[in-house]
Design an enzyme around this catalytic site. Structure first.
Site, PDB file in Angstrom:
ATOM      1  N   CYS A 151      40.347  66.073  70.655  1.00  0.00           N
ATOM      2  CA  CYS A 151      40.676  64.655  70.763  1.00  0.00           C
ATOM      3  C   CYS A 151      42.177  64.373  70.773  1.00  0.00           C
ATOM      4  CB  CYS A 151      39.962  63.893  69.646  1.00  0.00           C
ATOM      5  SG  CYS A 151      39.815  62.104  69.941  1.00  0.00           S
ATOM      6  N   LYS A 174      41.130  70.994  63.783  1.00  0.00           N
ATOM      7  CA  LYS A 174      42.003  70.028  64.457  1.00  0.00           C
ATOM      8  C   LYS A 174      43.400  70.030  63.833  1.00  0.00           C
ATOM      9  CE  LYS A 174      41.914  65.109  65.811  1.00  0.00           C
ATOM     10  NZ  LYS A 174      41.139  63.841  65.663  1.00  0.00           N
ATOM     11  N   GLU A 176      33.516  65.633  69.397  1.00  0.00           N
ATOM     12  CA  GLU A 176      34.091  65.767  68.060  1.00  0.00           C
ATOM     13  C   GLU A 176      33.131  65.145  67.043  1.00  0.00           C
ATOM     14  OE1 GLU A 176      38.267  64.265  65.910  1.00  0.00           O
ATOM     15  OE2 GLU A 176      37.588  63.363  67.779  1.00  0.00           O
TER      16      GLU A 176
END
Length: 263
Positions: free
Chosen positions: A149, A111, A40
């Protein structure tokens, strides 16, 4: 096909980060990787809370994506890497881009679950991605789905990706270090693999800010490759046949009573 997870810490220097990423993609390709997963925000670390992310973010036709596309094409590999994407105005998304072996942009994933925990407040600096805007694509005989994540803590997204056809879930990550955080990362990635009967491959940034622990887990929960805290590369072989075999033995996806709504 072979998947490689690369582990390094991005800094506040985009040129240096791209150069290091290119070196690691080259090294992973030398080891036979067909898919290379970088962490990320590999383009530029999130930095201190006062950093204006719009000042360092780039569009999808910027230098970072062009640089990743160049190494993907030169090495004939597919590359996933995290970046800060500049959207309309000065809005910024935490985005993962997928570049194909011909250098083309396969797609991007923004995300969905922003990290508002342990004193971090990503939602103050970033926009959330649309829950219906998911990313899946083939690499060899394996369909890859993408999350980022903190998304791994939300099993609904993993199940949605599997409903979209994913046989491997790729997780570029900057997993924040802290007490029991590495153990939680390993447990969560393994859980997502077992419950979805699929591979999980997570690439993580290194300490001290982040935890390291990049990992590839098979559909039965076996760790095929992993890293500790040091910068490096881990390679594992994955196949759609293995996923099909495990799903035949453990048909939990067929036996479930609740379905994720299709997009």
């Amino acid at each position: 096909m072979k998947v490689g997870v690369v582990q390094f810490a991005s800094v506040l220097d985009k040129a240096a980060n791209l150069a290091r990423l290119v070196e690691l993609v080259d090294a992973a390709a030398e080891q036979g990787a067909d898919l290379v997963i970088a962490p990320e925000v590999a383009m530029h670390d999130l930095g201190p809370a006062e950093l204006d992310l719009a000042s360092v973010a780039e569009s999808l036709d910027g230098r970072f994506v062009a640089g990743v596309a160049e190494v993907a094409k030169r090495r004939a590999v597919t590359v996933l890497a995290g970046m800060l994407e500049l959207a309309e105005g000065r809005d910024v998304y935490n985005t993962v881009v997928a570049l194909g072996p011909d250098g083309s942009l396969i797609g991007r994933y923004r995300k969905q679950h922003l990290f508002d925990a342990f004193g971090w407040k990503e939602s103050d600096r970033l926009l959330q991605g649309d829950p219906e805007d998911r990313l899946t694509f083939p690499v060899g005989d394996v369909t890859v789905g993408v999350m980022t994540c903190y998304d791994v803590r939300f099993p609904e997204l993993g199940r949605a990706l599997v409903d979209d056809g994913a046989e491997l879930i790729a997780i570029p990550s900057a997993w924040v270090a802290g007490p029991r955080k590495l153990e939680q990362w390993r447990a969560l990635t393994t859980a997502r693999a077992i419950e979805n009967v699929c591979y999980v491959a997570g690439a993580v940034q290194t300490p001290p800010t982040y935890a390291g622990g990049s990992i590839v887990v098979d559909p039965w929960g076996e760790v095929l490759a992993s890293l500790d805290e040091a910068e490096g590369i881990a390679i594992a072989e994955v196949s759609a046949g293995r996923v099909a075999e495990c799903r035949q033995k453990m048909p939990s996806l067929q036996n479930r009573r609740w379905k994720v709504s299709p997009r």
